[in-house]
Design a protein around this motif. Structure first.
Motif: not given
Length: 398
Positions: A12-39
Motif C-alpha cells: 500500500i505504501h509502495f502504490k502511494s509513492q511509486v507511479p505506474l506507467h502505461k504506454i501504448p507502443i504499436g499494438t502493445k500496451q506496456w505497463r511498468y514501474y520506473d524508479f531511481g536515478p536516471k544516470v
C-alpha cells in the motif's frame, strides 16, 4: 485466501509513492514501474507467467533508495518469441534506455536469455531465478497446448494456479503465494493465453555472447515449480556464473525473502560495474522519476552516458508522486532493517477497512444467489406439476 483481499502494508505504501506507467507502443500496451536515478544503468525485472510488474515492489523500494534504478514490467500480449524480442526492443527505445541488466524469474528468465541472445549489445548482465533453457518439456506436459489461445479464462487461471504449490508454508512464503494469486486475478484471458503460449512454443536458448562472469543464477533450495532437471541444464550451460542459493523461499523468493534477494541483486550489480548514486536520491524532484522520457529528454543521449534526474512521462496515466527524500544514506544492514519495518508503517486501519469491505461484498453476493434460487423455485414446482398432470392424462387416453 489470506492475501487476495488484504494487501500488505508495504505494498500500500509502495502504490502511494511509486507511479505506474502505461504506454501504448504499436499494438502493445506496456505497463511498468520506473524508479531511481536516471544516470544509473537500469535493472529491468521480468516476471513469470503468474506475475505482474507489481510483484517486484520490494526490490523497487529497497534498491532505489540505495541509488539504483529499477524498472519492473508486465509481459505484454505477444504470441511468439520473435514478437517478444521486437516488442521489448521497441519498449527500450521509447523509454530511451540502451544498456540494461535483466533480472528474470521463471518465464521471465527464459525471455531475458532470448533477448540477450538476439540483442547482445544491449544486455550487459543477467540474473536468473528459477529459470530454464528450453520449453519442449512444458509443451509435452500440456496436451492442449495447440488450443491454448482459444481456451476460456477460468481454465487458463486454473492451470496457472495449480502450478503453484499448495499446502502448509512458512508464514512469509504463504504471504508471497497469496500476493501472487491476487495478481493472477488481475490478468485477462489474453494475458494468460499469450504467456502460456510463450511457455509451450518450442524454443531453446542458444549459447550467449555474454560472459558467464556477468551472469548470476539465484535459486531456492527447498522447492519450486520448475523441474530440477531444467535447473541443472541452466547450471551446466553457465558453469562460470555466480551462484546465489537461498535456503528457503519457494517460487517467489523476491517476495518471501526480499532482504536476501535484494542483497544478491546489489552484489551482482556491483560486480558487473554498476555504480549506485545514493547522492542523487535526495535530489530526485517530486514527480521526476517516471520511466518514459519527456519531449526534452528525447533529444538527449543515452541515459547510461549522460545524467538525467527528470525522466517523467507526460503521457503516463499515474500520479507523479515520489518517495520522500532521504536525509542520510544508511549502511546495508541498517537499510535492510528499515525495509523490514515498512510492513508495519501504520496501515492497520486500512487493512481492517479492506477486510470489512470484502466480508460485506461476500454477504451481498451470497444473498443475491439465494434470492435467485428461491425465485426460480415456484417456476420449477409449477413446471413439475404441469408435466406430471399431462403424463397422467396421456396414460388415461392410452
Amino acid at each position: 485466501m489470506k492475501g487476495v483481499s488484504l494487501a500488505p502494508g508495504d505494498y500500500i505504501h509502495f502504490k502511494s509513492q511509486v507511479p505506474l506507467h502505461k504506454i501504448p507502443i504499436g499494438t502493445k500496451q506496456w505497463r511498468y514501474y520506473d524508479f531511481g536515478p536516471k544516470v544509473v544503468s537500469p535493472l529491468i525485472c521480468l516476471p513469470g507467467i503468474a506475475g505482474t510488474a507489481d510483484i517486484y515492489y520490494k526490490q523497487i523500494m529497497s534498491l532505489s533508495m540505495k541509488g539504483y534504478r529499477v524498472i519492473s514490467v508486465d509481459i505484454p500480449q505477444v504470441w511468439n518469441h520473435q514478437e517478444w524480442i521486437q516488442s521489448f526492443e521497441k519498449f527500450l527505445d521509447v523509454i530511451n534506455v540502451h544498456h540494461i541488466h535483466l533480472y528474470g524469474t521463471s518465464l521471465g528468465g527464459f525471455l531475458a536469455q532470448l533477448f540477450a541472445q538476439h540483442r547482445p549489445r544491449r544486455v550487459k548482465s543477467l540474473i536468473l531465478s528459477n529459470a530454464f533453457l528450453e520449453t519442449r518439456s512444458f509443451a509435452a506436459a500440456m496436451p492442449w497446448a495447440p488450443i491454448v489461445g482459444w481456451s476460456p479464462s477460468f481454465l487458463l487461471k486454473r492451470y496457472v494456479l495449480t502450478g503453484i504449490r499448495d499446502g502448509p508454508h512458512e508464514p512469509f512464503i504463504a504471504d508471497s503465494v497469496d500476493f501472487v494469486v491476487s495478481q493472477v486475478e488481475t490478468l485477462s484471458r489474453d494475458d494468460l493465453a499469450s504467456r502460456l503460449t510463450l511457455t509451450v512454443d518450442t524454443a531453446t536458448v542458444e549459447p550467449l555472447l555474454l560472459s558467464d562472469s556477468f551472469i548470476t543464477i539465484m535459486d531456492t533450495n527447498n522447492y519450486s515449480a520448475i523441474p530440477q532437471q531444467l535447473k541443472d541444464q541452466l547450471s551446466e550451460r553457465y558453469p562460470g556464473a555466480r551462484r546465489a542459493y537461498l535456503k528457503t523461499g519457494g517460487d517467489f523468493p523476491f517476495l518471501s525473502r526480499p532482504d536476501e534477494v535484494n542483497l544478491h541483486l546489489q552484489l551482482h550489480l556491483r560486480q558487473v560495474g554498476v555504480e549506485a548514486r545514493p547522492d542523487l536520491v535526495q535530489s530526485i524532484p517530486k514527480g521526476g522519476t517516471g520511466g518514459s522520457p519527456s519531449k526534452e529528454s528525447d533529444k538527449k543521449k543515452d541515459p547510461d552516458d549522460q545524467p538525467k534526474d527528470n525522466g517523467g512521462n507526460p503521457e503516463s496515466t499515474s500520479e507523479e508522486s515520489q518517495l520522500p527524500p532521504s536525509s542520510e544514506i544508511h549502511s546495508l544492514d541498517d537499510q535492510l532493517l528499515s525495509d523490514a519495518r515498512i510492513c508495519s508503517m501504520g496501515h492497520e486501519d486500512a487493512i481492517i477497512l479492506m477486510q470489512s469491505q470484502y466480508t460485506v461484498v461476500n454477504r451481498i453476493l451470497q444473498s443475491a444467489c439465494e434470492l435467485f434460487i428461491f425465485s426460480l423455485l415456484p417456476i420449477y414446482v409449477e413446471s413439475s406439476y404441469v408435466t406430471s398432470n399431462n403424463v397422467w392424462k396421456f396414460r388415461q387416453l392410452m
